[in-house]
Design a protein around this motif. Structure first.
Motif, PDB file in Angstrom:
ATOM      1  N   ARG A 191       5.507   5.051   5.733  1.00 26.29           N
ATOM      2  CA  ARG A 191       5.873   3.637   5.816  1.00 26.29           C
ATOM      3  C   ARG A 191       5.134   2.872   4.725  1.00 26.29           C
ATOM      4  N   ARG A 192       5.882   2.313   3.781  1.00 32.47           N
ATOM      5  CA  ARG A 192       5.288   1.634   2.626  1.00 32.47           C
ATOM      6  C   ARG A 192       5.070   0.142   2.876  1.00 32.47           C
ATOM      7  N   SER A 193       5.905  -0.453   3.722  1.00 32.32           N
ATOM      8  CA  SER A 193       5.793  -1.869   4.049  1.00 32.32           C
ATOM      9  C   SER A 193       6.483  -2.084   5.389  1.00 32.32           C
ATOM     10  N   GLU A 194       6.575  -3.351   5.815  1.00 32.62           N
ATOM     11  CA  GLU A 194       7.217  -3.627   7.103  1.00 32.62           C
ATOM     12  C   GLU A 194       8.675  -3.180   7.122  1.00 32.62           C
ATOM     13  N   LYS A 195       9.302  -3.123   5.947  1.00 29.27           N
ATOM     14  CA  LYS A 195      10.725  -2.807   5.901  1.00 29.27           C
ATOM     15  C   LYS A 195      11.061  -1.529   5.139  1.00 29.27           C
TER      16      LYS A 195
END
Length: 276
Positions: free
Chosen positions: A81-85
């Motif tokens: 997971r790199r960011s919230e999205k």
């Protein structure tokens, strides 16, 4: 955190290598299921990893009797997971059975949980953001050495120097931390749950204990310098030993003890690496 491959039985290392070789021969759509079915392989490393850290979480220094410990994959094995999205699927599958990628982690650092003070969700899970512009490794291009992770790595001495315990028991940037690294510290504190309320209080207890012992030592030294008849060297040495033992790597929250001593100008009482 000092890793020691000599602690790991060769049979266990061989089993992990064999699983990784078998994984490498599978088509991409079968890898995730194979990894899930063979989770016992990395779980079997737990006792060895625990021995390396005196039974403490590699991220938080929490002792095992107070916290169930997981074998965490620093680079997530199934998705990153790199960011919230943004999610990278698959993740770092080729590191699923590599013990170089294993970190012993308290469940509150490894699994998502709500911080009661900040209402933020903390816990690493599959979170593994990279700095803007960083290369991103994949199965076809395994350039992990070129990546710039936002999470601090407890086996990287340069990363460890960037973070320290502050006077309020919270983790924050050290004097060696500047620029992007301040964001990395913030990201790591949140994502690894390093400031959860009970963890912060545990550090403060250690710091209060060290301060009390240091104040007692100071009074002894003052008495000794002002009264030539006072010469109880054994008491002074015992007080010094009681302080130093709290800074030993085997002690829970030793980083908090060392920070407290440095704040009091007594950093020279910290146990040196050769003594540990």
């Amino acid at each position: 955190m000092k890793r020691d491959a000599g602690i790991i039985p060769q049979e266990l290392l061989d089993k992990a290598v064999a699983a990784q070789q078998q994984l490498g021969q599978l088509p991409s759509d079968q890898r995730a299921e194979f990894i899930k079915k063979n989770s016992k392989i990395w779980r079997d490393f737990k006792n060895c990893l625990s021995e390396m850290s005196y039974g403490k979480c590699w991220y938080s220094e929490s002792p095992e009797p107070q916290s169930h410990l997981d074998v965490d994959h620093f680079r997530p094995k199934l998705e990153a997971r790199r960011s919230e999205k943004v999610y990278d699927k698959p993740g770092y599958e080729w590191l699923a059975f590599s013990w170089d990628n294993f970190r012993l982690s308290a469940q509150l650092s490894n699994r998502p949980v709500r911080n009661e003070e900040t209402d933020e969700t903390e816990g690493k899970g599959s979170w593994f953001p990279l700095a803007d512009g960083s290369p991103s490794a994949c199965w076809e291009n395994r350039c992990v050495d070129d990546e710039q992770p936002m999470l601090l790595d407890p086996i990287n001495a340069a990363d460890v120097r960037l973070i320290e315990v502050h006077a309020d028991g919270r983790m924050g940037p050290s004097k060696y931390c500047h620029g992007l690294n301040k964001l990395r510290v913030r990201e790591s504190v949140v994502r690894l749950g390093l400031d959860l309320p009970r963890l912060k209080e545990a550090r403060l207890r250690v710091m209060r204990d060290v301060k009390m012992l240091s104040d007692m030592l100071g009074r002894m030294l003052d008495t000794s310098s002002n009264d030539e008849s006072y010469a109880n060297k054994a008491e002074i040495e015992a007080a010094i030993a009681a302080i130093q033992v709290r800074t030993h790597p085997r002690e829970p929250y030793a980083a908090a003890a060392r920070s407290q001593l440095r704040m009091m100008g007594l950093g020279d009482l910290c146990v040196m690496p050769e003594e540990a």
